[in-house]
Design an enzyme around this catalytic site. Structure first.
Site, short mmCIF file in Angstrom:
data_model
loop_
_atom_site.label_atom_id
_atom_site.label_comp_id
_atom_site.label_asym_id
_atom_site.label_seq_id
_atom_site.Cartn_x
_atom_site.Cartn_y
_atom_site.Cartn_z
N ASP A 107 40.89 21.54 19.06
CA ASP A 107 41.35 22.41 20.16
C ASP A 107 42.86 22.33 20.37
O ASP A 107 43.34 22.15 21.48
CB ASP A 107 40.60 22.03 21.45
CG ASP A 107 40.73 23.10 22.53
OD1 ASP A 107 41.06 24.24 22.19
OD2 ASP A 107 40.51 22.77 23.71
N GLU A 137 41.48 23.89 13.99
CA GLU A 137 42.35 24.26 15.10
C GLU A 137 43.49 23.24 15.27
O GLU A 137 43.77 22.76 16.37
CB GLU A 137 41.55 24.44 16.40
CG GLU A 137 42.08 25.60 17.24
CD GLU A 137 41.14 26.02 18.35
OE1 GLU A 137 41.46 25.73 19.51
OE2 GLU A 137 40.10 26.66 18.05
N ASP A 248 34.09 24.05 11.72
CA ASP A 248 33.66 24.87 12.85
C ASP A 248 33.24 26.22 12.28
O ASP A 248 34.08 27.09 12.05
CB ASP A 248 34.81 25.02 13.86
CG ASP A 248 34.40 25.87 15.07
OD1 ASP A 248 33.23 26.31 15.12
OD2 ASP A 248 35.26 26.10 15.94
#
Length: 363
Positions: A107, A137, A248
């Site tokens: 994140d 990310e 992901d």
């Protein structure tokens, strides 16, 4: 001293507000900081600007010196960490028969507590002694930080020219990179790709596919094209090589069915390790409070996955599947990420055929 002398060159309220706004616009700072700088410089705008930019130049020079110092320290620590790892038994001159894998969307696009959260990720990777790490990310700033703090890893960026990207980390002395390449998804609206790293651990040959597929329900069609592209890559890899694919995937179960299922001999590591419900959901807003979600309904999804295709010889087996990042960072109300990280224990067959071992176990 009289009241007038104490006030110095304080302008009237309207002029002061105008000066604050002008300083704020030039320096891209907030109102409180702008007012402070002007007050420190008797409300002389030019003097305040000169002081501010001089300070910024000193900070840039200091950061440059610190980065160079950290770079030199990393080079020194890398040699020391391998030597220390051998001494402590974390590294051996014999090929290991077990590896720890972590896959985690960290994140990086959320600026809230970003440095503390990234520091927390690094601490967990060190504590878990992860040998192979798939990160998603990642942004340039966090990649540089991770590279400087985790000197015991070779850090491979899947950055290309994107503002965020995937990265694969391999522990020095445990897993050795042979080559890597970035394979772009040509139809992606989000700059997504797959980072393909060929590596080995003793006699065990590894193809590591780390990806972050297109996000959100609205982009399911593009996501399925990307998933199929990954499966095509797996199908072209020779059967004597082990394939670990994951990251992901933003995937819904029905999408896997719609693309025709997994490639031959490829297994879902969560399912192989018992399909435990407590480690099923990796993006779980009923437990993870990093994101605010309006309304009573809180979604939970198994977006993050790891798939393994063992080779016909010198193979690999998934032995344990869990989650990491379940505790909030000390001193904050943030978890390391809005995703839980995947934690996988792999057994490596350095001596005999994994296919023969599986046949024996089935019997």
């Amino acid at each position: 001293m009289g009241d007038t002398e104490e006030l110095g060159n304080v302008p009237d309220a309207e002029t002061a507000q105008k000066l604050v706004k002008e300083f704020e616009g030039i320096t891209n700072t907030d109102e409180a900081f702008s007012q402070f700088c002007l007050q420190e410089n008797d409300w002389n705008l030019q003097k305040a600007l000169n002081g501010y930019f001089s300070m910024k130049m000193r900070e840039v020079e200091q950061n440059r010196e610190e980065e160079e110092s950290e770079r030199q320290e990393t080079v020194a620590k890398r040699g020391a960490s391998i030597e220390e790892g051998l001494r402590q038994g974390l590294l051996t001159t014999e090929a290991p028969n077990r590896l720890t894998v972590v896959s985690w969307n960290i994140d990086g696009l959320d600026e809230k507590n970003l440095k503390k959260r990234t520091k927390g990720v690094c601490k967990i990777l060190e504590e878990e002694k992860a040998d192979i790490v798939f990160l998603q990310e990642v942004i340039p700033e966090t990649f540089s930080y991770i590279e400087s703090k985790l000197s015991e890893y070779e850090c491979i960026s899947g950055g290309g020219n994107g503002e965020y990207f995937v990265a694969t980390l391999l522990r020095w002395g445990r897993v050795y990179k042979d080559r890597s390449r970035i394979i772009p998804f040509t139809g992606s609206l989000m700059g997504r790709n797959v980072l393909h790293t060929e590596a080995h651990c003793g006699k065990v040959k590894l193809d590591l596919l780390n990806t972050h597929l297109e996000s959100t329900k609205e982009h399911a069609a593009q996501r399925k094209i990307q998933l199929q592209h990954c499966f095509d890559i797996i199908n072209k890899i020779p059967c004597e090589r082990n394939v670990l694919f994951g990251g992901d995937l933003n995937m819904r179960d029905k999408e896997l069915v719609e693309v025709g299922g997994l490639p031959a001999s490829t297994r879902d590591c969560w399912e192989v390790c018992g399909s435990r419900k407590e480690v099923q959901y990796t993006w779980d807003l009923t437990r993870n409070t990093n994101l605010e979600f309006p309304g009573k309904f809180k979604p939970k999804c198994r977006f993050d996955r790891l798939y393994l295709r063992s080779s016909s010889s010198y193979g690999s087996l998934a032995r344990h599947f869990g989650l990491v990042g379940l505790q909030k960072i000390h001193g904050t109300q943030s978890f390391p990420s809005d995703h839980w990280g995947l934690h996988l224990k792999l057994h490596l067959d350095q001596n005999t055929s994994a296919a023969q071992k599986r046949k024996h176990e089935d019997e």
